[in-house]
Design a protein around this motif. Structure first.
Motif, PDB file in Angstrom:
ATOM      1  N   TYR A   7       0.854  -1.133  -0.034  1.00  0.00           N
ATOM      2  CA  TYR A   7       0.162  -0.070  -0.030  1.00  0.00           C
ATOM      3  C   TYR A   7       0.880   1.048   0.010  1.00  0.00           C
ATOM      4  N   ARG A  13      -3.640   3.102  -0.935  1.00  0.00           N
ATOM      5  CA  ARG A  13      -4.071   2.478  -2.151  1.00  0.00           C
ATOM      6  C   ARG A  13      -2.906   1.466  -2.547  1.00  0.00           C
ATOM      7  N   GLU A  17      -4.562   0.180  -7.862  1.00  0.00           N
ATOM      8  CA  GLU A  17      -5.440   1.162  -7.806  1.00  0.00           C
ATOM      9  C   GLU A  17      -5.090   2.554  -8.062  1.00  0.00           C
ATOM     10  N   TRP A  21      -6.975   4.580 -11.082  1.00  0.00           N
ATOM     11  CA  TRP A  21      -7.796   5.601 -10.493  1.00  0.00           C
ATOM     12  C   TRP A  21      -8.478   6.664 -11.363  1.00  0.00           C
ATOM     13  N   VAL A  32     -12.768   1.335  -3.062  1.00  0.00           N
ATOM     14  CA  VAL A  32     -11.594   1.480  -2.570  1.00  0.00           C
ATOM     15  C   VAL A  32     -11.553   2.287  -1.506  1.00  0.00           C
TER      16      VAL A  32
END
Length: 50
Positions: A7, A13, A17, A21, A32
């Motif tokens: 992450y 995120r 992700e 996005w 999310v």
């Protein structure tokens, strides 16, 4: 990035992700955002007491 959990330490995120996005729909983004509080519980930042 948190290397164990993968992450971003700023936004929590995943790399996947973050990349998705900009093109993601609202449903993806809401999913999310819903996960972020759970992820936050799994990470201890350096400045936090044990």
């Amino acid at each position: 990035m948190d290397t164990d959990r993968r992450y971003c330490m700023g936004c929590l995120r995943t790399l996947e992700e973050i990349v998705a996005w900009g093109q993601a729909d609202d449903e993806f983004k809401r999913a999310v955002w819903a996960e972020l509080p759970l992820r936050r519980q799994t990470i201890r930042f350096d400045d936090e007491e044990q």
